[in-house]
Motif scaffolding. Structure first.
Motif, PDB file in Angstrom:
ATOM      1  N   GLN A   1       0.747  -1.249  -0.091  1.00  0.00           N
ATOM      2  CA  GLN A   1       0.024   0.105  -0.105  1.00  0.00           C
ATOM      3  C   GLN A   1       0.801   1.207   0.095  1.00  0.00           C
ATOM      4  O   GLN A   1       0.602   2.145  -0.894  1.00  0.00           O
ATOM      5  CB  GLN A   1      -1.064  -0.114   1.169  1.00  0.00           C
ATOM      6  CG  GLN A   1      -1.583   1.318   1.485  1.00  0.00           C
ATOM      7  CD  GLN A   1      -1.958   1.603   2.823  1.00  0.00           C
ATOM      8  OE1 GLN A   1      -1.872   0.599   3.804  1.00  0.00           O
ATOM      9  NE2 GLN A   1      -2.089   2.505   3.383  1.00  0.00           N
ATOM     10  N   SER A   2       1.890   1.409   1.087  1.00  0.00           N
ATOM     11  CA  SER A   2       2.688   2.381   0.999  1.00  0.00           C
ATOM     12  C   SER A   2       3.666   2.639  -0.085  1.00  0.00           C
ATOM     13  O   SER A   2       4.120   3.659  -0.346  1.00  0.00           O
ATOM     14  CB  SER A   2       3.233   2.772   2.436  1.00  0.00           C
ATOM     15  OG  SER A   2       4.126   1.314   2.479  1.00  0.00           O
ATOM     16  N   MET A   3       4.199   1.596  -0.862  1.00  0.00           N
ATOM     17  CA  MET A   3       5.037   1.679  -1.981  1.00  0.00           C
ATOM     18  C   MET A   3       4.328   1.901  -3.110  1.00  0.00           C
ATOM     19  O   MET A   3       5.026   1.943  -4.317  1.00  0.00           O
ATOM     20  CB  MET A   3       5.816   0.372  -1.907  1.00  0.00           C
ATOM     21  CG  MET A   3       6.772   0.246  -0.658  1.00  0.00           C
ATOM     22  SD  MET A   3       7.831   1.735  -0.326  1.00  0.00           S
ATOM     23  CE  MET A   3       9.113   1.136  -1.628  1.00  0.00           C
ATOM     24  N   SER A   4       3.060   1.974  -3.312  1.00  0.00           N
ATOM     25  CA  SER A   4       2.425   2.104  -4.565  1.00  0.00           C
ATOM     26  C   SER A   4       2.665   3.152  -5.203  1.00  0.00           C
ATOM     27  O   SER A   4       2.423   3.566  -6.419  1.00  0.00           O
ATOM     28  CB  SER A   4       0.949   1.826  -4.206  1.00  0.00           C
ATOM     29  OG  SER A   4       0.313   2.659  -3.292  1.00  0.00           O
ATOM     30  N   ARG A   5       2.814   4.419  -4.487  1.00  0.00           N
ATOM     31  CA  ARG A   5       2.946   5.890  -4.991  1.00  0.00           C
ATOM     32  C   ARG A   5       4.561   5.964  -5.298  1.00  0.00           C
ATOM     33  O   ARG A   5       5.475   5.920  -4.315  1.00  0.00           O
ATOM     34  CB  ARG A   5       2.669   6.941  -3.810  1.00  0.00           C
ATOM     35  CG  ARG A   5       1.593   7.661  -4.443  1.00  0.00           C
ATOM     36  CD  ARG A   5       1.062   8.528  -2.993  1.00  0.00           C
ATOM     37  NE  ARG A   5       2.223   9.648  -2.969  1.00  0.00           N
ATOM     38  CZ  ARG A   5       2.122  10.469  -2.294  1.00  0.00           C
ATOM     39  NH1 ARG A   5       1.242  10.811  -1.880  1.00  0.00           N
ATOM     40  NH2 ARG A   5       3.141  11.391  -2.009  1.00  0.00           N
ATOM     41  N   LYS A   6       4.796   6.269  -6.254  1.00  0.00           N
ATOM     42  CA  LYS A   6       6.064   6.282  -7.002  1.00  0.00           C
ATOM     43  C   LYS A   6       6.511   7.632  -7.343  1.00  0.00           C
ATOM     44  O   LYS A   6       5.936   8.289  -8.282  1.00  0.00           O
ATOM     45  CB  LYS A   6       6.601   5.299  -7.952  1.00  0.00           C
ATOM     46  CG  LYS A   6       8.010   5.427  -8.409  1.00  0.00           C
ATOM     47  CD  LYS A   6       8.201   4.465  -9.607  1.00  0.00           C
ATOM     48  CE  LYS A   6       9.753   4.457  -9.917  1.00  0.00           C
ATOM     49  NZ  LYS A   6      10.040   3.696 -11.131  1.00  0.00           N
ATOM     50  N   LYS A 131       3.681  15.801   6.071  1.00  0.00           N
ATOM     51  CA  LYS A 131       3.892  15.723   4.977  1.00  0.00           C
ATOM     52  C   LYS A 131       4.979  14.509   4.576  1.00  0.00           C
ATOM     53  O   LYS A 131       4.863  13.824   3.715  1.00  0.00           O
ATOM     54  CB  LYS A 131       4.284  17.061   4.262  1.00  0.00           C
ATOM     55  CG  LYS A 131       4.599  16.884   2.970  1.00  0.00           C
ATOM     56  CD  LYS A 131       3.308  16.671   2.336  1.00  0.00           C
ATOM     57  CE  LYS A 131       3.630  16.810   0.557  1.00  0.00           C
ATOM     58  NZ  LYS A 131       2.432  16.414  -0.070  1.00  0.00           N
ATOM     59  N   ALA A 132       5.950  14.509   5.448  1.00  0.00           N
ATOM     60  CA  ALA A 132       7.277  13.534   5.288  1.00  0.00           C
ATOM     61  C   ALA A 132       6.666  12.270   5.529  1.00  0.00           C
ATOM     62  O   ALA A 132       7.069  11.182   4.681  1.00  0.00           O
ATOM     63  CB  ALA A 132       8.181  13.940   6.382  1.00  0.00           C
ATOM     64  N   TYR A 133       5.524  11.917   6.416  1.00  0.00           N
ATOM     65  CA  TYR A 133       5.366  10.523   6.621  1.00  0.00           C
ATOM     66  C   TYR A 133       3.811  10.152   6.150  1.00  0.00           C
ATOM     67  O   TYR A 133       3.200   9.338   6.384  1.00  0.00           O
ATOM     68  CB  TYR A 133       5.398  10.210   8.146  1.00  0.00           C
ATOM     69  CG  TYR A 133       6.881  10.232   8.598  1.00  0.00           C
ATOM     70  CD1 TYR A 133       7.442   9.040   8.149  1.00  0.00           C
ATOM     71  CD2 TYR A 133       7.263  11.101   9.478  1.00  0.00           C
ATOM     72  CE1 TYR A 133       8.972   8.967   8.626  1.00  0.00           C
ATOM     73  CE2 TYR A 133       8.709  11.074   9.864  1.00  0.00           C
ATOM     74  CZ  TYR A 133       9.515  10.090   9.416  1.00  0.00           C
ATOM     75  OH  TYR A 133      10.761   9.828   9.854  1.00  0.00           O
ATOM     76  N   GLU A 134       3.453  10.966   5.024  1.00  0.00           N
ATOM     77  CA  GLU A 134       2.110  10.822   4.409  1.00  0.00           C
ATOM     78  C   GLU A 134       2.145   9.420   3.943  1.00  0.00           C
ATOM     79  O   GLU A 134       3.160   9.102   3.054  1.00  0.00           O
ATOM     80  CB  GLU A 134       2.227  11.722   3.163  1.00  0.00           C
ATOM     81  CG  GLU A 134       0.624  12.207   2.748  1.00  0.00           C
ATOM     82  CD  GLU A 134       0.642  13.278   1.748  1.00  0.00           C
ATOM     83  OE1 GLU A 134       0.860  13.018   0.608  1.00  0.00           O
ATOM     84  OE2 GLU A 134       0.633  14.377   2.272  1.00  0.00           O
ATOM     85  N   ASN A 135       1.462   8.749   3.923  1.00  0.00           N
ATOM     86  CA  ASN A 135       1.019   7.361   3.536  1.00  0.00           C
ATOM     87  C   ASN A 135       2.057   6.391   4.104  1.00  0.00           C
ATOM     88  O   ASN A 135       2.503   5.108   3.622  1.00  0.00           O
ATOM     89  CB  ASN A 135       1.267   7.281   1.869  1.00  0.00           C
ATOM     90  CG  ASN A 135       0.321   8.040   1.269  1.00  0.00           C
ATOM     91  OD1 ASN A 135      -1.124   8.175   1.651  1.00  0.00           O
ATOM     92  ND2 ASN A 135       0.504   8.762   0.466  1.00  0.00           N
ATOM     93  N   PHE A 136       2.611   6.471   5.312  1.00  0.00           N
ATOM     94  CA  PHE A 136       3.522   5.673   6.047  1.00  0.00           C
ATOM     95  C   PHE A 136       2.695   4.922   7.271  1.00  0.00           C
ATOM     96  O   PHE A 136       1.803   5.517   7.755  1.00  0.00           O
ATOM     97  CB  PHE A 136       4.595   6.293   6.635  1.00  0.00           C
ATOM     98  CG  PHE A 136       5.806   6.645   5.772  1.00  0.00           C
ATOM     99  CD1 PHE A 136       7.168   6.199   6.040  1.00  0.00           C
ATOM    100  CD2 PHE A 136       5.728   7.411   4.467  1.00  0.00           C
ATOM    101  CE1 PHE A 136       8.157   6.442   5.367  1.00  0.00           C
ATOM    102  CE2 PHE A 136       7.008   7.725   3.894  1.00  0.00           C
ATOM    103  CZ  PHE A 136       8.240   7.207   4.181  1.00  0.00           C
ATOM    104  N   SER A 137       2.917   3.580   7.380  1.00  0.00           N
ATOM    105  CA  SER A 137       2.259   3.134   8.574  1.00  0.00           C
ATOM    106  C   SER A 137       3.239   3.388   9.819  1.00  0.00           C
ATOM    107  O   SER A 137       4.375   3.894   9.611  1.00  0.00           O
ATOM    108  CB  SER A 137       2.356   1.656   8.468  1.00  0.00           C
ATOM    109  OG  SER A 137       3.730   0.913   8.427  1.00  0.00           O
ATOM    110  N   GLU A 138       2.802   3.190  11.018  1.00  0.00           N
ATOM    111  CA  GLU A 138       3.391   3.557  12.292  1.00  0.00           C
ATOM    112  C   GLU A 138       4.859   2.567  11.950  1.00  0.00           C
ATOM    113  O   GLU A 138       5.873   3.227  12.529  1.00  0.00           O
ATOM    114  CB  GLU A 138       2.565   3.181  13.359  1.00  0.00           C
ATOM    115  CG  GLU A 138       1.714   4.029  13.819  1.00  0.00           C
ATOM    116  CD  GLU A 138       2.208   5.557  13.837  1.00  0.00           C
ATOM    117  OE1 GLU A 138       3.132   5.944  14.665  1.00  0.00           O
ATOM    118  OE2 GLU A 138       1.429   6.380  13.364  1.00  0.00           O
TER     119      GLU A 138
END
Length: 158
Positions: A1-6, A131-138
């Motif tokens: 999920q979090s790696m889908s945005r390139k 912003k830096a951690y947008e779309n990151f899991s904990e």
């Protein structure tokens, strides 16, 4: 999920892409500086650079600090720190108070204007982290922090 945005920072096809880590760190620094500059301009606080903000942040953590303590905390030499502090003094963000134990030295502390600045930048800092951690899991946030801290430690140790 979090790696889908390139984005533009990573080339998934490259072999040994870890060798570009420092380049990515540099790019993050540049992009985050631009983000902060824009946010500061939006708040009408554009006259200071990030080193000034760091000094004000350090002073917000303590009631007062000596010039040497500030230099150490911002990882700059005393002469560079003196130039930065002079601007903050001239702009009314910090003031000097005498060191009662040693008349040759002084402490710096925030003025009301400096406290207002650190309040505003605290909110901006929250936006930056989001912003830096947008779309990151904990878990990913903690892993990124741990790995980057190890890289930082490698440079600080030797």
């Amino acid at each position: 999920q979090s790696m889908s945005r390139k984005g533009n920072c990573m080339d998934n096809g490259a072999m040994e892409n870890y060798k570009n880590t420092l380049s990515i760190i540099s790019k993050i620094h540049s992009l985050s500086s631009s983000f902060l500059k824009k946010e500061l301009e939006n708040q009408g606080l554009a006259e200071l650079v990030s080193s000034h903000g760091n000094i004000l942040f350090q002073l917000s953590l303590e009631e007062k600090l000596s010039m040497g303590e500030i230099a150490s905390r911002i990882h700059r030499d005393k002469s560079t720190t003196t130039v930065l502090v002079k601007k903050l003094e001239n702009e009314g963000y910090v003031e000097r108070t005498k060191n009662q134990d040693d008349n040759r030295s002084f402490f710096l502390q925030l003025t009301e204007k400096g406290r207002q600045y650190t309040k505003a930048t605290s909110e901006i800092s929250g936006k930056l982290v989001s912003k830096a951690y947008e779309n990151f899991s904990e878990e990913e946030k903690n892993a990124a922090y741990a790995l980057l801290s190890r890289i930082c430690d490698n440079f600080m140790i030797g």
